[in-house]
Design a protein around this motif. Structure first.
Motif, PDB file in Angstrom:
ATOM      1  N   ASN A 186       0.825  -1.214   0.000  1.00  0.00           N
ATOM      2  CA  ASN A 186       0.000   0.000   0.000  1.00  0.00           C
ATOM      3  C   ASN A 186       0.855   1.257   0.000  1.00  0.00           C
ATOM      4  O   ASN A 186       0.544   2.231  -0.696  1.00  0.00           O
ATOM      5  N   ALA A 187       1.944   1.248   0.781  1.00  0.00           N
ATOM      6  CA  ALA A 187       2.830   2.418   0.835  1.00  0.00           C
ATOM      7  C   ALA A 187       3.485   2.660  -0.520  1.00  0.00           C
ATOM      8  O   ALA A 187       3.641   3.805  -0.954  1.00  0.00           O
ATOM      9  N   LEU A 188       3.851   1.573  -1.204  1.00  0.00           N
ATOM     10  CA  LEU A 188       4.468   1.719  -2.509  1.00  0.00           C
ATOM     11  C   LEU A 188       3.459   2.223  -3.530  1.00  0.00           C
ATOM     12  O   LEU A 188       3.764   3.121  -4.333  1.00  0.00           O
ATOM     13  N   MET A 189       2.264   1.694  -3.495  1.00  0.00           N
ATOM     14  CA  MET A 189       1.234   2.131  -4.438  1.00  0.00           C
ATOM     15  C   MET A 189       0.901   3.607  -4.239  1.00  0.00           C
ATOM     16  O   MET A 189       0.619   4.321  -5.209  1.00  0.00           O
ATOM     17  N   ASP A 190       0.925   4.075  -2.990  1.00  0.00           N
ATOM     18  CA  ASP A 190       0.635   5.483  -2.712  1.00  0.00           C
ATOM     19  C   ASP A 190       1.634   6.426  -3.370  1.00  0.00           C
ATOM     20  O   ASP A 190       1.325   7.592  -3.632  1.00  0.00           O
ATOM     21  N   VAL A 196       1.389   5.484 -13.891  1.00  0.00           N
ATOM     22  CA  VAL A 196       2.799   5.094 -13.801  1.00  0.00           C
ATOM     23  C   VAL A 196       3.126   3.995 -14.816  1.00  0.00           C
ATOM     24  O   VAL A 196       2.315   3.113 -15.094  1.00  0.00           O
ATOM     25  N   THR A 197       4.334   4.085 -15.360  1.00  0.00           N
ATOM     26  CA  THR A 197       4.872   3.033 -16.227  1.00  0.00           C
ATOM     27  C   THR A 197       6.235   2.638 -15.702  1.00  0.00           C
ATOM     28  O   THR A 197       7.025   3.497 -15.300  1.00  0.00           O
ATOM     29  N   CYS A 198       6.504   1.345 -15.704  1.00  0.00           N
ATOM     30  CA  CYS A 198       7.789   0.834 -15.234  1.00  0.00           C
ATOM     31  C   CYS A 198       8.463   0.051 -16.352  1.00  0.00           C
ATOM     32  O   CYS A 198       7.857  -0.830 -16.949  1.00  0.00           O
ATOM     33  N   TRP A 199       9.721   0.407 -16.625  1.00  0.00           N
ATOM     34  CA  TRP A 199      10.542  -0.338 -17.579  1.00  0.00           C
ATOM     35  C   TRP A 199      11.643  -1.049 -16.795  1.00  0.00           C
ATOM     36  O   TRP A 199      12.270  -0.456 -15.906  1.00  0.00           O
ATOM     37  N   SER A 200      11.893  -2.296 -17.104  1.00  0.00           N
ATOM     38  CA  SER A 200      12.978  -3.024 -16.448  1.00  0.00           C
ATOM     39  C   SER A 200      13.872  -3.652 -17.504  1.00  0.00           C
ATOM     40  O   SER A 200      13.388  -4.262 -18.455  1.00  0.00           O
ATOM     41  N   ASP A 201      15.173  -3.460 -17.344  1.00  0.00           N
ATOM     42  CA  ASP A 201      16.153  -3.930 -18.313  1.00  0.00           C
ATOM     43  C   ASP A 201      16.991  -5.026 -17.675  1.00  0.00           C
ATOM     44  O   ASP A 201      17.877  -4.763 -16.859  1.00  0.00           O
ATOM     45  N   PHE A 260      17.464   2.157  -9.550  1.00  0.00           N
ATOM     46  CA  PHE A 260      16.123   2.698  -9.773  1.00  0.00           C
ATOM     47  C   PHE A 260      16.250   4.188 -10.091  1.00  0.00           C
ATOM     48  O   PHE A 260      16.825   4.947  -9.298  1.00  0.00           O
ATOM     49  N   THR A 261      15.736   4.612 -11.220  1.00  0.00           N
ATOM     50  CA  THR A 261      15.622   6.034 -11.521  1.00  0.00           C
ATOM     51  C   THR A 261      14.167   6.303 -11.891  1.00  0.00           C
ATOM     52  O   THR A 261      13.458   5.403 -12.349  1.00  0.00           O
ATOM     53  N   PHE A 262      13.725   7.535 -11.689  1.00  0.00           N
ATOM     54  CA  PHE A 262      12.310   7.818 -11.936  1.00  0.00           C
ATOM     55  C   PHE A 262      12.098   9.294 -12.207  1.00  0.00           C
ATOM     56  O   PHE A 262      12.949  10.142 -11.914  1.00  0.00           O
ATOM     57  N   ASP A 263      10.946   9.605 -12.809  1.00  0.00           N
ATOM     58  CA  ASP A 263      10.495  10.979 -13.007  1.00  0.00           C
ATOM     59  C   ASP A 263       9.441  11.274 -11.948  1.00  0.00           C
ATOM     60  O   ASP A 263       8.518  10.476 -11.744  1.00  0.00           O
ATOM     61  N   LEU A 264       9.591  12.384 -11.288  1.00  0.00           N
ATOM     62  CA  LEU A 264       8.643  12.794 -10.250  1.00  0.00           C
ATOM     63  C   LEU A 264       7.709  13.847 -10.819  1.00  0.00           C
ATOM     64  O   LEU A 264       8.155  14.900 -11.288  1.00  0.00           O
ATOM     65  N   VAL A 265       6.418  13.580 -10.809  1.00  0.00           N
ATOM     66  CA  VAL A 265       5.421  14.501 -11.355  1.00  0.00           C
ATOM     67  C   VAL A 265       4.320  14.702 -10.321  1.00  0.00           C
ATOM     68  O   VAL A 265       3.678  13.737  -9.892  1.00  0.00           O
ATOM     69  N   ILE A 269       5.647   9.201  -8.453  1.00  0.00           N
ATOM     70  CA  ILE A 269       6.526   8.567  -9.429  1.00  0.00           C
ATOM     71  C   ILE A 269       5.712   8.207 -10.664  1.00  0.00           C
ATOM     72  O   ILE A 269       4.760   7.429 -10.582  1.00  0.00           O
ATOM     73  N   GLN A 270       6.093   8.788 -11.806  1.00  0.00           N
ATOM     74  CA  GLN A 270       5.324   8.522 -13.028  1.00  0.00           C
ATOM     75  C   GLN A 270       6.040   7.543 -13.954  1.00  0.00           C
ATOM     76  O   GLN A 270       5.438   6.618 -14.482  1.00  0.00           O
TER      77      GLN A 270
END
Length: 292
Positions: A186-190, A196-201, A260-265, A269-270
């Protein structure tokens, strides 16, 4: 006048140039080695502007490498993400500089042709004139102007919007790490934006989603599922400046195993990028002063 070898004097700039072109540390090291060999085979006394000569050499070597690499990337297993590089906090404080090395920007640059990428970087990042770029790439100036305009428009249309508040990013990063470490769904989903989109390489080498994941529930469950696997046992999360932005590193037995890198909007986390390909983590071992 400096007595230092111009190649050594400008090595950071040359690394930064090649990295922005290629997005891969291993390829950059090969390019710098080739450039060093070319420089040592050159009549250096006849080179009026060593810095310009070296940047031109590295750009053209990178252009050739990128052109040949595109076919390989098209057959890559799963999403292709650039290799993360640790950067100094000074870069993160310079918003304009940080943007040019951010993972988000490197992903956008991947959508340009090799020549567009070279022209865009030389013009928009390094400030070269159209005439200088034309000379460096051996192309007509009129053609370079057209390419520069097209590339800039392309990047502007695809460059993601994101928050630049450092305190907000630090808070979200800390909450993200706590939720991951504690397995708190729940904390992560918040923390995740509704879209949100997640890409994993993983490059087909380690566990990774072969397609982008969408939505808070799907993304959060997948991340916690990966971290709960026996192969992830004993992981430690720490905040780190990655590609000019605060992100998170997952370490195993003291060695980086994921970035982990991310864009904050709007405080959420978007776009979340998860680099776990062991062959693409070399930049996490090479210090924090490569991209200035």
């Amino acid at each position: 006048m400096s007595d230092q070898d111009p190649f050594l004097e400008h090595r950071r700039l040359l690394f930064a140039t090649a990295y922005r072109m290629l997005g891969t540390v291993t390829d950059v090291e090969d390019i710098l080695q080739d450039a060093w060999l070319k420089w040592n085979d050159t009549d250096q006394a006849a080179v009026i502007h060593p810095k310009a000569y070296l940047v031109r050499t590295v750009t053209n070597l990178s252009l050739n490498r990128l052109t040949s690499a595109r076919a390989t990337r098209e057959s890559y297993v799963g999403p292709w993400l650039p290799e993360p590089v640790l950067t100094s906090p000074d870069i993160a404080e310079d918003t304009e500089l940080a943007d040019t090395v951010s993972t988000a920007m490197l992903v956008v640059l991947e959508t340009l042709t090799p020549v567009e990428r070279a022209v865009f970087l030389l013009r928009e990042v390094f400030g070269y004139t159209h005439a200088e770029i034309a000379e460096a790439l051996d192309r007509p100036e009129s053609s370079v102007r057209q390419i520069a305009h097209r590339a800039k428009s392309h990047v502007q249309a695809r460059r993601p919007r994101f928050d630049t508040d450092k305190a907000a990013r630090a808070q979200v990063t800390a909450r993200f790490m706590a939720a991951c470490a504690g397995g708190d769904l729940n904390a992560l989903m918040d923390l995740l934006a509704p879209d949100v989109t997640c890409w994993s390489d993983g490059g087909g080498v380690v566990t990774a989603a072969r397609r982008p994941l969408h939505g808070p529930d799907h993304v959060a469950r997948w991340i916690l599922g990966v971290l709960a696997k026996p192969s992830s046992a004993g992981f430690e999360l720490s905040a780190a400046d990655i590609n000019g932005e605060l992100g998170a590193l997952a370490s195993f037995a003291g060695n980086p195993g994921a970035a982990f890198t991310f864009d904050l909007v709007d405080g959420h986390i978007q776009n979340l990028r998860f680099q776990v390909n062991p062959g693409k983590l070399a930049g996490l071992y090479q210090g924090t002063d490569l991209l200035g």
